[in-house]
Design a protein around this motif. Structure first.
Motif, PDB file in Angstrom:
ATOM      1  N   THR A 142      -2.080   1.803  12.135  1.00 41.48           N
ATOM      2  CA  THR A 142      -3.407   1.955  12.224  1.00 41.48           C
ATOM      3  C   THR A 142      -3.968   1.511  11.146  1.00 41.48           C
ATOM      4  OG1 THR A 142      -4.213   4.299  12.403  1.00 41.48           O
ATOM      5  CG2 THR A 142      -3.455   2.856  14.749  1.00 41.48           C
ATOM      6  N   LEU A 143      -5.748   1.157  11.215  1.00 40.74           N
ATOM      7  CA  LEU A 143      -6.112   1.042   9.536  1.00 40.74           C
ATOM      8  C   LEU A 143      -6.656   2.279   8.625  1.00 40.74           C
ATOM      9  CD1 LEU A 143      -6.967  -1.004   8.068  1.00 40.74           C
ATOM     10  CD2 LEU A 143      -9.708  -1.190   9.140  1.00 40.74           C
ATOM     11  N   PRO A 144      -6.959   3.356   9.282  1.00 46.87           N
ATOM     12  CA  PRO A 144      -7.200   4.650   9.371  1.00 46.87           C
ATOM     13  C   PRO A 144      -6.062   5.388   8.050  1.00 46.87           C
ATOM     14  CG  PRO A 144      -8.684   4.411  11.077  1.00 46.87           C
ATOM     15  CD  PRO A 144      -7.278   3.300  10.825  1.00 46.87           C
ATOM     16  N   PHE A 145      -4.884   4.752   8.922  1.00 46.08           N
ATOM     17  CA  PHE A 145      -3.947   5.324   8.336  1.00 46.08           C
ATOM     18  C   PHE A 145      -2.768   5.053   6.725  1.00 46.08           C
ATOM     19  CE2 PHE A 145       1.057   5.412   8.353  1.00 46.08           C
ATOM     20  CZ  PHE A 145       1.049   6.370   8.571  1.00 46.08           C
ATOM     21  N   TYR A 146      -3.187   3.283   7.192  1.00 42.05           N
ATOM     22  CA  TYR A 146      -2.875   2.886   5.901  1.00 42.05           C
ATOM     23  C   TYR A 146      -3.979   2.797   5.129  1.00 42.05           C
ATOM     24  CZ  TYR A 146       0.212   0.446   9.299  1.00 42.05           C
ATOM     25  OH  TYR A 146       1.067  -0.111  10.381  1.00 42.05           O
ATOM     26  N   LEU A 147      -4.923   2.698   5.197  1.00 43.38           N
ATOM     27  CA  LEU A 147      -5.926   3.604   4.069  1.00 43.38           C
ATOM     28  C   LEU A 147      -5.952   4.954   3.139  1.00 43.38           C
ATOM     29  CD1 LEU A 147      -9.285   2.192   5.706  1.00 43.38           C
ATOM     30  CD2 LEU A 147      -8.318   1.843   3.357  1.00 43.38           C
ATOM     31  N   ASN A 148      -5.620   5.855   4.111  1.00 45.78           N
ATOM     32  CA  ASN A 148      -5.360   7.124   4.010  1.00 45.78           C
ATOM     33  C   ASN A 148      -3.842   6.859   3.181  1.00 45.78           C
ATOM     34  OD1 ASN A 148      -7.892   8.603   4.364  1.00 45.78           O
ATOM     35  ND2 ASN A 148      -6.139   8.713   6.623  1.00 45.78           N
ATOM     36  N   CYS A 149      -2.787   6.240   3.935  1.00 44.07           N
ATOM     37  CA  CYS A 149      -1.363   6.232   2.604  1.00 44.07           C
ATOM     38  C   CYS A 149      -2.078   5.221   1.393  1.00 44.07           C
ATOM     39  CB  CYS A 149      -1.222   5.145   3.175  1.00 44.07           C
ATOM     40  SG  CYS A 149       0.329   5.502   4.443  1.00 44.07           S
ATOM     41  N   GLN A 150      -2.962   4.493   1.695  1.00 43.04           N
ATOM     42  CA  GLN A 150      -3.426   3.913   0.267  1.00 43.04           C
ATOM     43  C   GLN A 150      -3.231   5.150  -1.089  1.00 43.04           C
ATOM     44  OE1 GLN A 150      -6.413   3.121  -1.397  1.00 43.04           O
ATOM     45  NE2 GLN A 150      -5.726   1.469  -2.612  1.00 43.04           N
ATOM     46  N   ALA A 151      -4.539   5.456  -0.280  1.00 49.79           N
ATOM     47  CA  ALA A 151      -4.962   6.760  -1.390  1.00 49.79           C
ATOM     48  C   ALA A 151      -4.112   7.521  -1.025  1.00 49.79           C
ATOM     49  CB  ALA A 151      -6.197   7.355  -0.802  1.00 49.79           C
ATOM     50  N   ARG A 152      -2.915   8.366  -0.690  1.00 50.82           N
ATOM     51  CA  ARG A 152      -1.702   8.874  -1.395  1.00 50.82           C
ATOM     52  C   ARG A 152      -1.161   8.224  -2.571  1.00 50.82           C
ATOM     53  NH1 ARG A 152      -1.415  13.737   0.965  1.00 50.82           N
ATOM     54  NH2 ARG A 152      -0.631  14.057  -0.673  1.00 50.82           N
ATOM     55  N   LEU A 153      -1.046   7.013  -2.676  1.00 52.54           N
ATOM     56  CA  LEU A 153       0.297   6.052  -4.274  1.00 52.54           C
ATOM     57  C   LEU A 153      -0.518   6.610  -5.267  1.00 52.54           C
ATOM     58  CD1 LEU A 153       0.556   2.706  -1.776  1.00 52.54           C
ATOM     59  CD2 LEU A 153       2.135   5.139  -2.612  1.00 52.54           C
ATOM     60  N   SER A 154       0.138   6.370  -6.083  1.00 55.58           N
ATOM     61  CA  SER A 154       0.054   6.893  -7.530  1.00 55.58           C
ATOM     62  C   SER A 154      -0.226   5.017  -8.035  1.00 55.58           C
ATOM     63  CB  SER A 154       1.651   7.138  -8.171  1.00 55.58           C
ATOM     64  OG  SER A 154       2.381   6.051  -7.899  1.00 55.58           O
ATOM     65  N   ASN A 155      -0.451   5.167  -8.917  1.00 52.01           N
ATOM     66  CA  ASN A 155      -1.340   3.653  -9.766  1.00 52.01           C
ATOM     67  C   ASN A 155      -0.191   2.472  -9.644  1.00 52.01           C
ATOM     68  OD1 ASN A 155      -3.189   4.730  -9.806  1.00 52.01           O
ATOM     69  ND2 ASN A 155      -3.061   5.414 -12.179  1.00 52.01           N
ATOM     70  N   GLN A 156       1.404   2.623  -9.591  1.00 53.20           N
ATOM     71  CA  GLN A 156       2.249   1.552  -8.885  1.00 53.20           C
ATOM     72  C   GLN A 156       2.677   1.693  -7.858  1.00 53.20           C
ATOM     73  OE1 GLN A 156       2.140  -0.708 -11.438  1.00 53.20           O
ATOM     74  NE2 GLN A 156       0.625  -0.030 -12.339  1.00 53.20           N
ATOM     75  N   GLY A 157       2.428   2.550  -6.779  1.00 51.54           N
ATOM     76  CA  GLY A 157       2.764   3.225  -5.546  1.00 51.54           C
ATOM     77  C   GLY A 157       3.282   2.288  -4.937  1.00 51.54           C
TER      78      GLY A 157
END
Length: 249
Positions: free
Chosen positions: A143-158
């Motif tokens: 889902t879009l919310p899940f992918y957005l949350n993953c994006q927020a939990r990644l490091s700068n080069q994640g």
């Protein structure tokens, strides 16, 4: 959940109450990646060339523990966190698929991966998503919310790597959600014969790798880990994924 195990020609398979394979392990080489899509998920190691990358990894969905065991063996300094929603899957992976014991480098949590990435915490260099129910549904993990949350939990080069099943409605809608969450920085490799499609999404510096450079790093990765991604590279060359001989992300 009805969990079943089968064996054939030296390979042990995990099933969730159906013939559909949820994981596999070659008994003689439990750390190897037996299924093609799991090998392609590890193509992320070609996209970030730093020898110590990744340092922190989140794996959502355990299955037979294939990705966990591969990273444990070939990236021993990385801290791995596995989130699995079904306790019985963890027990089966420990009993039948040689899942390593938890320690400072490996932590296993029973929980919902979609809820886990909503929490605040240290960023991850790599998030691997491979979670499905017995009917091959990803639910909130696509889902879009899940992918957005993953994006927020990644490091700068994640990097985020997702196994998308193309056998039902296709993967285009999933890829569009990924692209929306990552400002269009998401691509899907050509689908495997199994019907799995592996998608990659990135933060940080733009990735622009000529296919010849990828071939060199693919051969080096094979030499160091035994992981053979040359068939994947051939499929990339024959597809429209790498316009102008360049893999861009």
């Amino acid at each position: 959940m009805n969990i079943e195990i089968s064996e054939e020609a030296g390979v042990r398979y995990l099933h969730f109450g159906s013939d559909w394979v949820q994981g596999a392990m070659r008994i003689a080489r439990p750390w190897s990646l037996e299924l093609e899509y799991t090998r392609e998920m590890m193509a992320c190691l070609l996209l970030r060339a730093e020898p110590e990358w990744p340092r922190r990894v989140l794996l959502i969905g355990l299955g037979a523990g294939s990705l966990t065991k591969f990273l444990r063996r070939h990236r021993p300094e990385a801290k791995l966190t596995v989130v699995e929603i079904e306790p019985a899957v963890v027990a089966v992976a420990q009993q039948h698929f040689k899942l390593p014991t938890e320690d400072e480098q490996l932590r296993i949590e029973i929980g919902d991966g979609a809820e886990y990435v909503m929490k605040k915490g240290r960023p991850y260099d790599l998030i691997l998503v491979d979670g499905f129910d017995a009917k091959a549904r990803a639910g909130a993990l696509d889902t879009l919310p899940f992918y957005l949350n993953c994006q927020a939990r990644l490091s700068n080069q994640g990097l985020l790597v997702c196994n998308l099943l193309a056998r039902h409605k296709g993967f285009r809608a999933s890829l569009e959600r990924l692209q929306q969450a990552f400002d269009q920085r998401a691509i899907a490799f050509p689908s495997c014969d199994s019907g799995n499609t592996v998608a990659f999404a990135a933060r940080g510096e733009t990735i622009a790798l000529p296919l010849e450079e990828l071939r060199t790093s693919t051969q080096a990765l094979k030499a160091s880990t035994g992981l053979n991604l040359l068939p994947t590279l051939t499929r990339l060359e024959q597809s429209s994924t790498c316009a102008g001989g360049l893999l861009s992300l």
